[in-house]
Design a protein around this motif. Sequence first.
Motif, PDB file in Angstrom:
ATOM      1  N   VAL A 191      62.787  44.602  17.713  1.00  0.00           N
ATOM      2  CA  VAL A 191      63.617  44.164  18.835  1.00  0.00           C
ATOM      3  C   VAL A 191      64.719  43.299  18.223  1.00  0.00           C
ATOM      4  O   VAL A 191      64.456  42.485  17.332  1.00  0.00           O
ATOM      5  N   HIS A 192      65.957  43.509  18.669  1.00  0.00           N
ATOM      6  CA  HIS A 192      67.116  42.784  18.146  1.00  0.00           C
ATOM      7  C   HIS A 192      67.903  42.171  19.291  1.00  0.00           C
ATOM      8  O   HIS A 192      67.905  42.684  20.412  1.00  0.00           O
ATOM      9  N   VAL A 193      68.620  41.100  18.973  1.00  0.00           N
ATOM     10  CA  VAL A 193      69.643  40.589  19.878  1.00  0.00           C
ATOM     11  C   VAL A 193      70.837  41.533  19.748  1.00  0.00           C
ATOM     12  O   VAL A 193      71.125  42.027  18.656  1.00  0.00           O
ATOM     13  N   GLY A 194      71.523  41.823  20.835  1.00  0.00           N
ATOM     14  CA  GLY A 194      72.678  42.705  20.782  1.00  0.00           C
ATOM     15  C   GLY A 194      73.695  42.234  19.752  1.00  0.00           C
ATOM     16  O   GLY A 194      73.953  41.046  19.628  1.00  0.00           O
ATOM     17  N   GLY A 195      74.211  43.165  18.963  1.00  0.00           N
ATOM     18  CA  GLY A 195      75.188  42.832  17.943  1.00  0.00           C
ATOM     19  C   GLY A 195      74.581  42.428  16.608  1.00  0.00           C
ATOM     20  O   GLY A 195      75.305  42.073  15.689  1.00  0.00           O
ATOM     21  N   CYS A 196      73.260  42.499  16.495  1.00  0.00           N
ATOM     22  CA  CYS A 196      72.617  42.134  15.231  1.00  0.00           C
ATOM     23  C   CYS A 196      73.074  43.090  14.126  1.00  0.00           C
ATOM     24  O   CYS A 196      73.069  44.306  14.300  1.00  0.00           O
ATOM     25  N   HIS A 197      73.440  42.527  12.991  1.00  0.00           N
ATOM     26  CA  HIS A 197      73.914  43.346  11.877  1.00  0.00           C
ATOM     27  C   HIS A 197      72.799  44.172  11.241  1.00  0.00           C
ATOM     28  O   HIS A 197      73.073  45.113  10.507  1.00  0.00           O
ATOM     29  N   MET A 198      71.561  43.857  11.526  1.00  0.00           N
ATOM     30  CA  MET A 198      70.436  44.585  10.940  1.00  0.00           C
ATOM     31  C   MET A 198      69.945  45.735  11.823  1.00  0.00           C
ATOM     32  O   MET A 198      69.097  46.505  11.405  1.00  0.00           O
ATOM     33  N   ALA A 199      70.460  45.828  13.033  1.00  0.00           N
ATOM     34  CA  ALA A 199      70.033  46.903  13.933  1.00  0.00           C
ATOM     35  C   ALA A 199      70.463  48.245  13.354  1.00  0.00           C
ATOM     36  O   ALA A 199      71.602  48.425  12.949  1.00  0.00           O
ATOM     37  N   GLY A 200      69.532  49.165  13.303  1.00  0.00           N
ATOM     38  CA  GLY A 200      69.810  50.473  12.725  1.00  0.00           C
ATOM     39  C   GLY A 200      70.485  51.413  13.700  1.00  0.00           C
ATOM     40  O   GLY A 200      70.720  51.086  14.871  1.00  0.00           O
ATOM     41  N   MET A 201      70.764  52.604  13.208  1.00  0.00           N
ATOM     42  CA  MET A 201      71.458  53.615  14.017  1.00  0.00           C
ATOM     43  C   MET A 201      70.568  54.147  15.149  1.00  0.00           C
ATOM     44  O   MET A 201      71.067  54.712  16.107  1.00  0.00           O
ATOM     45  N   ARG A 202      69.277  53.972  15.042  1.00  0.00           N
ATOM     46  CA  ARG A 202      68.368  54.469  16.070  1.00  0.00           C
ATOM     47  C   ARG A 202      68.067  53.401  17.119  1.00  0.00           C
ATOM     48  O   ARG A 202      67.030  53.432  17.761  1.00  0.00           O
ATOM     49  N   SER A 203      68.961  52.459  17.289  1.00  0.00           N
ATOM     50  CA  SER A 203      68.776  51.391  18.275  1.00  0.00           C
ATOM     51  C   SER A 203      69.375  51.810  19.606  1.00  0.00           C
ATOM     52  O   SER A 203      70.377  52.514  19.658  1.00  0.00           O
ATOM     53  N   ARG A 204      68.745  51.322  20.673  1.00  0.00           N
ATOM     54  CA  ARG A 204      69.278  51.586  22.015  1.00  0.00           C
ATOM     55  C   ARG A 204      69.290  50.283  22.793  1.00  0.00           C
ATOM     56  O   ARG A 204      68.454  49.406  22.587  1.00  0.00           O
TER      57      ARG A 204
END
Length: 111
Positions: free
Chosen positions: A67-80
Amino acid sequence: MNDSPVPRLDMLRFARRIAVQQVEQIDRWIATEERRETERRHGEQARPPAPDWLIEMGLGGRDPVYVHVGGCHMAGMRSRGVDRDQALRAVTEGVPACTHCRPDTELGLLD
């Protein structure tokens, strides 16, 4: 061979035609770039806002992995993008929180 010299006035008129053609080409290039810039600005304005929360899915696309905060630089391409309740539920159900953006802290689960 033709021994008659080309009059200087004809050469100057020829050079002027070439210069005018080049200026017209540059004007077309400028118009193209202005159109691209207008389209780029319009695209930025029409872009939907970034989601506040993201869930990154695994390779199979079924299991959430972070789970990421929106705009996280570590969020991958498969994030929604998800809403706050879905992010909160995912963290409380055991989906790991990203260690970079700390969504568990942002959600109020940790101090």
